[in-house]
Scaffold this motif. Structure first.
Motif, PDB file in Angstrom:
ATOM      1  N   SER A 133      20.742  40.984 -35.889  1.00  0.00           N
ATOM      2  CA  SER A 133      19.887  42.109 -35.455  1.00  0.00           C
ATOM      3  C   SER A 133      19.802  42.194 -33.937  1.00  0.00           C
ATOM      4  O   SER A 133      19.811  43.289 -33.365  1.00  0.00           O
ATOM      5  CB  SER A 133      18.480  41.949 -36.042  1.00  0.00           C
ATOM      6  OG  SER A 133      18.517  42.054 -37.448  1.00  0.00           O
ATOM      7  N   HIS A 174      20.863  45.514 -31.806  1.00  0.00           N
ATOM      8  CA  HIS A 174      19.900  46.200 -30.947  1.00  0.00           C
ATOM      9  C   HIS A 174      20.374  46.230 -29.492  1.00  0.00           C
ATOM     10  O   HIS A 174      20.148  47.204 -28.776  1.00  0.00           O
ATOM     11  CB  HIS A 174      18.530  45.540 -31.055  1.00  0.00           C
ATOM     12  CG  HIS A 174      17.782  45.914 -32.302  1.00  0.00           C
ATOM     13  ND1 HIS A 174      18.019  45.316 -33.509  1.00  0.00           N
ATOM     14  CD2 HIS A 174      16.817  46.855 -32.521  1.00  0.00           C
ATOM     15  CE1 HIS A 174      17.221  45.855 -34.423  1.00  0.00           C
ATOM     16  NE2 HIS A 174      16.487  46.790 -33.852  1.00  0.00           N
ATOM     17  N   GLN A 218      22.803  53.837 -25.731  1.00  0.00           N
ATOM     18  CA  GLN A 218      21.742  54.850 -25.734  1.00  0.00           C
ATOM     19  C   GLN A 218      21.885  55.809 -24.550  1.00  0.00           C
ATOM     20  O   GLN A 218      22.093  55.387 -23.423  1.00  0.00           O
ATOM     21  CB  GLN A 218      20.381  54.141 -25.682  1.00  0.00           C
ATOM     22  CG  GLN A 218      19.182  55.057 -25.738  1.00  0.00           C
ATOM     23  CD  GLN A 218      17.880  54.272 -25.622  1.00  0.00           C
ATOM     24  OE1 GLN A 218      17.883  53.089 -25.326  1.00  0.00           O
ATOM     25  NE2 GLN A 218      16.763  54.942 -25.856  1.00  0.00           N
ATOM     26  N   VAL A 257      18.853  56.807 -34.723  1.00  0.00           N
ATOM     27  CA  VAL A 257      17.843  56.502 -35.738  1.00  0.00           C
ATOM     28  C   VAL A 257      18.192  55.167 -36.378  1.00  0.00           C
ATOM     29  O   VAL A 257      19.367  54.867 -36.629  1.00  0.00           O
ATOM     30  CB  VAL A 257      17.781  57.603 -36.823  1.00  0.00           C
ATOM     31  CG1 VAL A 257      16.649  57.313 -37.805  1.00  0.00           C
ATOM     32  CG2 VAL A 257      17.606  58.970 -36.194  1.00  0.00           C
ATOM     33  N   THR A 258      17.158  54.346 -36.635  1.00  0.00           N
ATOM     34  CA  THR A 258      17.378  53.066 -37.305  1.00  0.00           C
ATOM     35  C   THR A 258      16.519  52.983 -38.559  1.00  0.00           C
ATOM     36  O   THR A 258      15.439  53.568 -38.624  1.00  0.00           O
ATOM     37  CB  THR A 258      17.039  51.865 -36.394  1.00  0.00           C
ATOM     38  OG1 THR A 258      15.609  51.695 -36.320  1.00  0.00           O
ATOM     39  CG2 THR A 258      17.600  52.027 -34.999  1.00  0.00           C
ATOM     40  N   GLU A 266      15.120  49.799 -40.871  1.00  0.00           N
ATOM     41  CA  GLU A 266      15.076  48.344 -40.828  1.00  0.00           C
ATOM     42  C   GLU A 266      13.973  47.798 -41.728  1.00  0.00           C
ATOM     43  O   GLU A 266      13.012  48.495 -42.033  1.00  0.00           O
ATOM     44  CB  GLU A 266      14.836  47.863 -39.389  1.00  0.00           C
ATOM     45  CG  GLU A 266      15.830  48.409 -38.383  1.00  0.00           C
ATOM     46  CD  GLU A 266      15.373  48.174 -36.953  1.00  0.00           C
ATOM     47  OE1 GLU A 266      15.324  47.003 -36.538  1.00  0.00           O
ATOM     48  OE2 GLU A 266      15.058  49.152 -36.256  1.00  0.00           O
ATOM     49  N   VAL A 299      11.082  46.310 -38.655  1.00  0.00           N
ATOM     50  CA  VAL A 299      11.566  46.645 -37.316  1.00  0.00           C
ATOM     51  C   VAL A 299      11.315  45.425 -36.430  1.00  0.00           C
ATOM     52  O   VAL A 299      10.178  45.115 -36.096  1.00  0.00           O
ATOM     53  CB  VAL A 299      10.846  47.883 -36.745  1.00  0.00           C
ATOM     54  CG1 VAL A 299      11.259  48.120 -35.297  1.00  0.00           C
ATOM     55  CG2 VAL A 299      11.162  49.109 -37.599  1.00  0.00           C
ATOM     56  N   GLN A 328      11.300  46.765 -30.935  1.00  0.00           N
ATOM     57  CA  GLN A 328      10.994  48.170 -30.684  1.00  0.00           C
ATOM     58  C   GLN A 328      11.647  48.611 -29.373  1.00  0.00           C
ATOM     59  O   GLN A 328      11.472  47.957 -28.347  1.00  0.00           O
ATOM     60  CB  GLN A 328       9.480  48.372 -30.627  1.00  0.00           C
ATOM     61  CG  GLN A 328       8.790  48.145 -31.969  1.00  0.00           C
ATOM     62  CD  GLN A 328       7.323  48.504 -31.944  1.00  0.00           C
ATOM     63  OE1 GLN A 328       6.859  49.161 -31.015  1.00  0.00           O
ATOM     64  NE2 GLN A 328       6.588  48.086 -32.965  1.00  0.00           N
ATOM     65  N   ILE A 343      14.125  55.665 -29.365  1.00  0.00           N
ATOM     66  CA  ILE A 343      14.920  55.510 -30.580  1.00  0.00           C
ATOM     67  C   ILE A 343      13.965  55.625 -31.763  1.00  0.00           C
ATOM     68  O   ILE A 343      12.912  54.979 -31.786  1.00  0.00           O
ATOM     69  CB  ILE A 343      15.650  54.156 -30.609  1.00  0.00           C
ATOM     70  CG1 ILE A 343      16.758  54.140 -29.547  1.00  0.00           C
ATOM     71  CG2 ILE A 343      16.257  53.879 -31.986  1.00  0.00           C
ATOM     72  CD1 ILE A 343      17.515  52.841 -29.461  1.00  0.00           C
ATOM     73  N   GLN A 378      12.736  54.594 -35.056  1.00  0.00           N
ATOM     74  CA  GLN A 378      12.904  53.410 -35.888  1.00  0.00           C
ATOM     75  C   GLN A 378      12.013  53.510 -37.121  1.00  0.00           C
ATOM     76  O   GLN A 378      10.802  53.680 -37.020  1.00  0.00           O
ATOM     77  CB  GLN A 378      12.565  52.147 -35.079  1.00  0.00           C
ATOM     78  CG  GLN A 378      13.529  51.933 -33.909  1.00  0.00           C
ATOM     79  CD  GLN A 378      13.131  50.770 -33.026  1.00  0.00           C
ATOM     80  OE1 GLN A 378      12.303  50.915 -32.141  1.00  0.00           O
ATOM     81  NE2 GLN A 378      13.733  49.615 -33.269  1.00  0.00           N
ATOM     82  N   ALA A 412      10.608  51.730 -40.575  1.00  0.00           N
ATOM     83  CA  ALA A 412      10.392  50.454 -41.267  1.00  0.00           C
ATOM     84  C   ALA A 412      10.242  50.739 -42.755  1.00  0.00           C
ATOM     85  O   ALA A 412       9.337  51.470 -43.167  1.00  0.00           O
ATOM     86  CB  ALA A 412       9.142  49.762 -40.721  1.00  0.00           C
ATOM     87  N   GLY A 426      19.604  48.362 -41.090  1.00  0.00           N
ATOM     88  CA  GLY A 426      19.275  46.936 -40.942  1.00  0.00           C
ATOM     89  C   GLY A 426      20.164  46.008 -41.743  1.00  0.00           C
ATOM     90  O   GLY A 426      20.588  44.967 -41.246  1.00  0.00           O
TER      91      GLY A 426
END
Length: 567
Positions: free
Chosen positions: A331, A335, A342, A349-350, A352, A355, A358, A362, A364, A366, A393
């Motif tokens: 991870s 990241h 970026q 978009v993630t 995970e 998360v 942070q 972005i 994110q 969860a 993730g």
């Protein structure tokens, strides 16, 4: 008695010219020669301590001698005095106290020590940096032990039956008691010390006669403190309350989360509780919610590997998979990659669970299985969010894999992780999940396996000349190690006697170019893919570890511990 300058010249630490220059400055400044040489950068504090040891015929105390110190001896010198005068008590015997000092000729300090302790003082010599590290560690442990004792003193613990289950206790009364100061102090102490010691996990484990607290530091568990057995239920129940878990349930596993706000940082804590025959065991995973400071160069990439990785993470579409076991830094790598690519033109978009880091600008997500927010459901919604790059993730099942593949096929760059032993077996794992071969071959850009190895402590690593047996253990030609100096772990105060401080990454990059794609389409096994990738220039995890050992960053033992022979 030899003069200090003569000893340093004889030992070839300084030249005659350096000595003459320092003697002139000594007259100008009115200080001791050793202080002038240190200030001007001619010598280190270790050089000075070794020279004074020879001059005064006193024992030189090294870092290994200060790993373990008698608690009874340590308590004789107050912490403020030890810090101010750079001295630490080491051993007490027959009314005499051995004290390691920077300046064993300082009569004023020795007289004051005699008055404070009412003991005969036996001065020993040590480098200031080593003494200061010992003071920091041992007095902190002394304070921690005192705080645990103080926290538990006078605490009325809740009675339990032999099975470890609660005996008809009012839960509201239990909560009220657990909110009282002693148990709160103990839990806060465990959490704060873990953060200060760079721990990634806390293990609270019941033993037959005590509760053991261990921290995972640099990937290895270390014993930190023990608490009385009778404190186990109060300690675990307090953590359950913080994680919003059922404190009356002691027969089933439970999982929860704690959000911890401290002045310097915010920490997200994942809580896992497992019932065992000796009671409940708690494992806390610490995740720093803010301040993601990692960059790709800081992760340990070799320059050529970093160039390859950067090439693929800037592609407009396709899939990049990072594989490895739990705790191998997957991870963190992804990241860091997302942070590098970026830009204001892209929507990233993630998805995970949870998360872990942070990152600003972005989106994110969860996941939360309890309310139906799964990987699959989240990913389907993301399609309507106009993404350019997506971080998933983990690929856990065929549904997630299918959606990830569709993203990669429709012009998106997908970053994700998978549990696999190495880069070639990651491809096999994708096929096992149920992804068709033609889709695997057409969407994969890069597969990277990684491990984390501990880096040698710079304060105590020990140089040695490797013999042929080392090459045999690594299964490499001895000519690669001949006439080289390697390093091994020794252990000191700074690294808590482990010999290691910090971690770095080992990486195995498999570029899915045309020859590899062809092998995937032709239903070849992972060994065929491995040999083709090596011919293509892939460096294996074992080879990456050997390069780290040869460069002095880690030890051969650590490489053998974390990697396997590919033959």
């Amino acid at each position: 008695m030899q003069l200090l300058g003569e000893i340093l010249v004889k030992e070839k630490i300084i030249s005659e010219k350096d000595l003459e220059s320092a003697l002139k400055k000594q007259k100008e400044y009115g200080k001791r020669l050793g202080e002038v040489l240190l200030a001007e950068g001619y010598i280190t504090d270790e050089n000075l301590a070794r020279a004074i040891s020879k001059q005064l015929h006193l024992k030189l105390v090294g870092p290994e001698d200060l790993i373990k110190i008698e608690k009874e001896a340590l308590e004789y010198i107050p912490e403020f005095f030890a810090r101010e005068y750079h001295c630490i008590a080491r051993h007490l015997e027959d009314g005499a106290l051995e004290v390691v000092m920077v300046d064993p000729e300082d009569i004023v300090v020795i007289d004051n020590l005699q008055k404070i302790t009412s003991l005969k003082i036996i001065p020993l010599i040590g480098a200031q940096s080593i003494i200061d590290e010992a003071i920091e560690r041992h007095y902190k442990e002394l304070r921690t032990t005192g705080e645990v004792t103080a926290a538990l003193s006078g605490m009325d613990f809740i009675a339990t039956g032999e099975s470890g289950e609660l005996d008809d206790i009012d839960v509201n009364e239990l909560k009220k008691e657990l909110d009282e100061a002693p148990i709160v102090k103990l839990v806060n102490l465990i959490l704060s010390e873990a953060i200060k010691n760079r721990a990634t996990d806390i293990h609270i484990e019941p033993l037959f006669d005590a509760v053991l607290v261990r921290y995972r530091i640099d990937g290895a568990l270390q014993d930190i403190m023990t608490a009385p057995k009778k404190s186990a239920n109060g300690l675990i129940s307090r953590l359950k309350i913080m994680a919003d878990l059922n404190i009356a349930e002691r027969r089933l596993p439970q999982d929860g989360r704690i959000s911890l706000k401290m002045p310097e940082k915010e920490v997200d804590i994942r809580v896992s509780i497992l019932p065992t025959v000796k009671g409940e065991k708690v494992v806390l995973r610490l995740l720093d919610k803010k301040g993601f400071a990692f960059t790709l160069p800081s992760l340990g990439f070799e320059p050529a590997m970093l160039e390859i990785f950067r090439k693929w993470i800037t592609m407009p579409y396709g899939m990049i998979i990072v594989s490895g076991p739990t705790g191998s830094g997957k991870s963190t790598t992804l990241h860091a990659a997302i942070k590098e690519v970026q830009c204001e033109e892209d929507n990233i978009v993630t998805v995970e669970d949870p998360v872990e880091y942070q990152i600003d600008r972005i989106a994110q997500v969860a996941t939360n299985d309890k309310i139906g927010l799964t990987f699959g459901g989240s990913l389907r919604s993301i399609l309507r969010q106009d993404p350019d790059k997506i971080l998933i993730g983990e690929i856990r099942d065929q549904e997630t894999a299918d959606i990830a593949i569709k993203f990669a096929l429709t012009g998106h760059l997908v970053f994700t992780t998978l549990h696999a032993n190495d880069a070639p077996s990651t491809i096999t794992r994708l096929l096992d999940i149920g992804v068709p071969r033609f889709l695997v071959g057409s969407t994969l850009n890069l597969v990277m396996a990684q491990r984390l190895v501990r880096t040698l402590c710079s304060a105590c690593k020990e140089e040695y000349t490797p013999d042929k047996s080392i090459a045999d253990r690594l299964k490499i030609d001895y000519s690669r190690l001949a006439d080289r100096k390697l390093y091994r772990a020794r252990g000191c105060v700074r690294c808590r006697n482990t010999g290691y401080f910090g971690r770095t990454g080992l990486f195995e990059l498999l570029e899915v170019k045309l020859p590899i794609r062809k092998l995937i389409y032709e239903n070849k096994d992972q060994d065929d893919i491995r040999f083709a990738a090596i011919d293509q220039g892939m460096i294996t995890l074992r080879e990456a570890g050997i390069l780290k050992a040869i460069s002095g960053q880690t030890s051969i033992e650590e490489v053998l511990r974390t990697t396997v022979d590919e033959e």
